[in-house]
Every structure is written in structure tokens, then in C-alpha cells.
Design an enzyme around this catalytic site. Structure first.
Site, mmCIF file in Angstrom:
data_model
loop_
_atom_site.group_PDB
_atom_site.id
_atom_site.type_symbol
_atom_site.label_atom_id
_atom_site.label_comp_id
_atom_site.label_asym_id
_atom_site.label_seq_id
_atom_site.Cartn_x
_atom_site.Cartn_y
_atom_site.Cartn_z
ATOM 1 N N ASP A 203 2.527 -13.309 -22.887
ATOM 2 C CA ASP A 203 1.473 -13.738 -23.672
ATOM 3 C C ASP A 203 1.239 -12.786 -24.741
ATOM 4 O O ASP A 203 0.882 -11.733 -24.143
ATOM 5 C CB ASP A 203 0.402 -14.106 -22.627
ATOM 6 N N ILE A 204 1.039 -12.983 -25.829
ATOM 7 C CA ILE A 204 0.522 -12.002 -26.882
ATOM 8 C C ILE A 204 -0.784 -11.640 -26.705
ATOM 9 O O ILE A 204 -1.880 -12.461 -26.412
ATOM 10 C CB ILE A 204 0.624 -12.589 -28.316
ATOM 11 N N GLU B 224 0.183 -19.138 -27.549
ATOM 12 C CA GLU B 224 0.965 -17.696 -27.829
ATOM 13 C C GLU B 224 1.589 -17.378 -26.464
ATOM 14 O O GLU B 224 1.808 -16.194 -26.104
ATOM 15 C CB GLU B 224 0.009 -16.676 -28.239
HETATM 16 N N1 LIG Z 1 -1.795 -19.110 -35.433
HETATM 17 C C1 LIG Z 1 -1.874 -20.009 -34.006
HETATM 18 N N2 LIG Z 1 -2.795 -19.905 -33.206
HETATM 19 C C2 LIG Z 1 -2.759 -20.441 -32.291
HETATM 20 C C3 LIG Z 1 -1.521 -21.572 -31.859
HETATM 21 N N3 LIG Z 1 -1.827 -22.031 -30.808
HETATM 22 C C4 LIG Z 1 -2.938 -21.490 -30.318
HETATM 23 N N4 LIG Z 1 -3.457 -20.412 -30.997
HETATM 24 C C5 LIG Z 1 -4.474 -19.842 -30.854
HETATM 25 O O1 LIG Z 1 -4.181 -18.569 -30.052
HETATM 26 C C6 LIG Z 1 -5.446 -18.376 -29.503
HETATM 27 C C7 LIG Z 1 -5.333 -17.788 -28.152
HETATM 28 O O2 LIG Z 1 -6.388 -17.179 -27.637
HETATM 29 P P1 LIG Z 1 -6.765 -16.834 -26.115
HETATM 30 O O3 LIG Z 1 -6.327 -17.959 -25.163
HETATM 31 O O4 LIG Z 1 -8.295 -16.655 -26.180
HETATM 32 O O5 LIG Z 1 -6.131 -15.582 -25.912
HETATM 33 P P2 LIG Z 1 -5.872 -13.979 -26.601
HETATM 34 O O6 LIG Z 1 -7.084 -13.949 -27.664
HETATM 35 O O7 LIG Z 1 -4.499 -13.749 -26.860
HETATM 36 O O8 LIG Z 1 -6.560 -13.055 -25.524
HETATM 37 P P3 LIG Z 1 -5.594 -12.469 -24.247
HETATM 38 O O9 LIG Z 1 -4.546 -13.566 -23.876
HETATM 39 O O10 LIG Z 1 -6.701 -12.534 -23.029
HETATM 40 O O11 LIG Z 1 -5.031 -11.213 -24.556
HETATM 41 C C8 LIG Z 1 -6.687 -19.365 -29.811
HETATM 42 O O12 LIG Z 1 -7.351 -18.846 -30.730
HETATM 43 C C9 LIG Z 1 -5.817 -20.675 -30.484
HETATM 44 O O13 LIG Z 1 -6.401 -21.200 -31.281
HETATM 45 C C10 LIG Z 1 -0.617 -21.756 -33.008
HETATM 46 O O14 LIG Z 1 0.365 -22.325 -33.178
HETATM 47 N N5 LIG Z 1 -0.883 -21.025 -34.265
#
Ligand SMILES: Nc1nc2c(ncn2[C@@H]2O[C@H](COP(=O)(O)OP(=O)(O)OP(=O)(O)O)[C@@H](O)[C@H]2O)c(=O)[nH]1
Length: 387
Positions: free
Chosen positions: A259-260, A302
Site C-alpha cells: 500500500d502506497i 492505492e
Molecule cells: N488519485 C487517486 N486517488 C485515489 C484513488 N483511489 C483512492 N484514492 C485515494 O487514496 C487515498 C487513500 O488514503 P488513505 O486510505 O487515508 O491512506 P494513505 O493516505 O495512503 O495513508 P497510509 O495508507 O496510512 O499511509 C484516499 O484519499 C483516496 O481518495 C485513485 O484511483 N486515484
């Protein structure tokens, strides 16, 4: 009116109908070039039957025979050409065209210049036979695991080729002069089998197009639009399907869930478009590291998964760290800006072929949770958790 007249009318009408059907499928199934070639092939076939029906109207036997044989050769040539295009065959179409011209020139020679009934009746049919067998081989060898439609088409083409071979050989046995007995046998074989063969080949061609469409739909349903890798459904299906084989053939099978890190922050800073570029580029970086038979999927925003199989334990165990490092050391460029991306990894070693992929992902997710809590940009193996 003889029974042969009715058979010829039926063949003419079915060829016209098939040509219209292939034209409609060309329109509706994405204007595939091979569908258009098959449309013209059946139109030429209709011309061939029309020519035979119109025989009494011809003053010149040579003109009649050359028209009929050219339509036959042209029809089979275009049909084969369509199959070559469909499977991306390396066969050069110019060789098929040159051999068609040579065959028709020989037919002309034995029809008009040095008359030899056996040869002018059989030569173009032998050409058709070669192309039908070639099509059967092309269709069958297209994929390692042929579609049922391809197997059926291949068998039908081979049988048609065989029947035409028998008919052509009977025609050839006449020698240079007409032999009524052989002509009767030739006509019997031709008209008893050609209608069924004709319909059989056309139905299988349509079946092949429908199977191609179904395969394309299935592929789309299992593919992530943004990154081009497997989506959640695709990863679950394929990894469950391949788990047993991987466990039989390899010593170590692992599921990696990554996970990013702080992806929300990336989205906030670079916008959704920037976030999308990061997803695409991160997926590419990972795909450059994996083996061709590893399964790679994006199962959430992600969140990505990988099912890997290796024979050597140190390589298998070090692999997630290699992925983490590859991503951390490859800055991603977006609109003149550089985005440094890291990810956290949870890994579980799968030992039992009855393991449900869903529960393996749940376990790897627990390891991932620890990697996030431990400060991110790190790998946690599930075995470390259980100790
Ligand atoms: N650009 C983009 N963003 C996405 C997509 N799918 C989900 N997201 C975003 O990915 C983000 C995931 O955030 P979080 O689940 O809070 O996780 P994080 O910020 O990576 O934090 P940690 O995983 O705890 O490191 C959310 O803001 C979603 O809106 C996509 O297809 N494109």
C-alpha cells in the site's frame, strides 16, 4: 429442374445471408478487418454459385470456368487471410496471392490452351484444399489452449479440406478427357458434402468471433482500467485458480500486500491527476521487477497484491524488500515535479493449496498494518508476527 439446381440455389442464398451476417458483425463487433474479409469471402462464394447457375448463359466455356474458379480461389484466399489477421500470423499474404495467381494461370492454360479436363477441374480445388488445411492449422495453433470454437473450426476446416481433396482427386483421375463416371462421382461427393461444410465453416467463424468477444469482455472485467494490471476480481480469480499449480511446482509461494504510504497527502499536494500518475508509475516499477508468471493486482485505491512463486527461499524472502527498495529509489515525475513515493508491505507465505486467497489477503493485511504502524516504508512478514 435437377436436385443440383436446388442445391446451387440454396448455396447461393446461404452465401448471401452469411455475407450479410459477417457485414453486420463487422459493424457491431468493432469493425474488425477479418470480419470484412470474411464478408467479401462469402460474397465471392455467392458469385461462384451464381456463375454455376448461369452456366447455360455463357457462350465461352473458358470464361465460365475461369470466373467460377477465380471466385472459388478468391473466396478461400480471403477466408484464410482473415484467419491470418485474427491470430496475427506471420504468414505473408503476398505468397498466398502469388500462389493463387499461378494456380489460376495454370487453370487457364489447361482450360483454353492445352486442354486437360482432369487438371483444369482439380488444380484450383487443390489450391482451396491447401488453404483450408492452412487455416485449420493457423486456428488450432493460435493459443496454447485453444478455445472450443477454435477446435471445432479447425476440425471442420480439416474435414472440408479432406472432402475437397477426394473430389479433386476424382476429377484428376479422368485424365485429359471427360469421363462421365468420374464426373458423376465428383458431383455426388461435391454436392452431398459442400452444403454442410459451407454452413459448418460459417457457423464456426461466427462462434470464433463470439468467443473472441466473450474473452475480451472477460479480460476487461478482470483488468484495472488505470494501471492495466488485474483488478480485485481478476486477482482473486486468477490467484485462486493458479495457487494449486504454483504450490505443486514451486517451493515458496507468497502473497504480498502493499500500500502506497501517505497517498492521501500525495493527492492533496499534486491533485488527483498527480495521484493517478503515481499509481500508474508505481505499478510499472513493480511490474518491471516481477517474473512473467507472478500475478499482480490492484485490489483497492492505492492497495496492490502480488502472488509470487520461487524455488529458492532466500530469493523469495528478499523479494518484497527488493520491491520496496525499487519504489523508494525511483522518484516519479509529474508536471516538472518530482514525487518521492514509498510503500509498506505485508507478506504471508502460503503452504496449503486449500488456502482461500481472501484469507491470505486478510493475513497479509495484518502484516501490512504492522508495517504502517512501525513507521511505513518497510516489509513485515506474517511469520514474524506469529513469533
Ligand atoms: N488519485 C487517486 N486517488 C485515489 C484513488 N483511489 C483512492 N484514492 C485515494 O487514496 C487515498 C487513500 O488514503 P488513505 O486510505 O487515508 O491512506 P494513505 O493516505 O495512503 O495513508 P497510509 O495508507 O496510512 O499511509 C484516499 O484519499 C483516496 O481518495 C485513485 O484511483 N486515484
Amino acid at each position: 429442374m435437377t436436385p443440383i439446381f436446388y442445391i446451387l440455389v440454396t448455396l447461393f442464398l446461404t452465401s448471401v445471408i452469411w455475407s450479410v451476417i459477417f457485414l453486420m458483425s463487422w459493424f457491431t463487433l468493432g469493425k474488425k478487418q477479418y470480419a470484412m474479409l470474411w464478408t467479401i469471402a462469402f460474397a465471392l462464394s455467392a458469385c461462384q454459385w451464381a456463375t454455376i447457375l448461369a452456366e447455360p448463359l455463357f457462350d465461352s466455356h473458358t470464361l465460365y470456368w475461369m470466373l467460377g474458379s477465380s471466385f472459388s480461389v478468391g473466396s478461400v484466399l480471403l477466408g484464410t487471410w482473415g484467419h491470418c489477421i485474427r491470430v496475427n500470423s506471420s504468414i505473408k499474404i503476398r505468397y498466398l496471392i502469388i500462389s493463387a495467381i499461378v494456380t489460376l494461370a495454370a487453370v487457364y492454360y489447361f482450360t483454353a490452351i492445352n486442354v486437360h479436363v482432369g487438371l483444369f477441374m482439380s488444380l484450383y480445388v487443390y489450391y482451396d484444399v491447401i488453404l483450408l488445411i492452412l487455416s485449420a492449422v493457423i486456428i488450432f495453433r493460435h493459443k496454447q489452449k485453444s478455445l472450443p470454437a477454435e477446435i471445432g473450426a479447425s476440425i471442420t476446416y480439416s474435414l472440408c479440406g479432406l472432402l475437397l481433396f477426394v473430389a479433386a482427386s476424382i476429377a484428376l483421375l479422368q485424365g485429359s478427357q471427360v469421363n462421365e463416371e468420374y464426373i458423376a462421382l465428383y458431383t455426388l461427393i461435391n454436392f452431398m458434402t459442400v452444403p454442410a461444410a459451407h454452413v459448418g465453416m460459417a457457423v464456426f467463424m461466427i462462434f470464433i468471433m463470439a468467443s473472441d468477444l466473450a474473452e475480451k469482455m472477460n479480460h476487461l472485467a478482470m483488468t484495472d482500467v488505470l494501471t492495466g494490471c488485474l483488478n480485485r476480481r481478476g486477482f482473486y480469480n486468477k490467484s485462486q485458480e493458479q495457487l494449486k499449480d504454483k504450490l505443486n511446482n514451486y517451493k515458496y509461494v507468497s502473497l504480498i500486500y502493499w500500500d502506497i504510504d501517505k497517498f492521501k497527502k500525495i493527492n492533496d499536494e499534486f491533485g488527483h491527476a498527480g495521484g493517478d500518475v503515481v499509481l500508474v508509475e508505481a505499478a510499472k516499477i513493480m511490474q518491471d521487477c516481477i517474473n512473467p508468471d507472478d500475478l499482480f493486482g490492484r485490489i483497492g485505491g492505492e492497495e496492490f497484491t502480488l502472488l509470487i512463486a520461487r524455488n529458492d527461499e532466500p530469493t523469495a524472502k528478499a523479494f518484497p524488500e527488493k520491491l520496496r527498495n525499487a519504489l523508494a529509489s525511483s522518484p516519479i515525475h509529474f508536471n516538472d515535479k518530482v514525487i518521492n513515493v514509498t510503500a509498506s508491505f505485508g507478506v504471508i507465505n502460503i503452504k496449503c493449496n486449500k488456502t482461500a486467497i481472501e484469507s491470505a489477503i486478510n493475513e497479509a493485511d495484518k502484516a501490512l498494518y504492522h508495517a504502517k504502524n512501525g513507521g511505513r516504508n518497510q516489509v513485515v512478514h506474517i511469520s514474524e508476527l506469529s513469533q
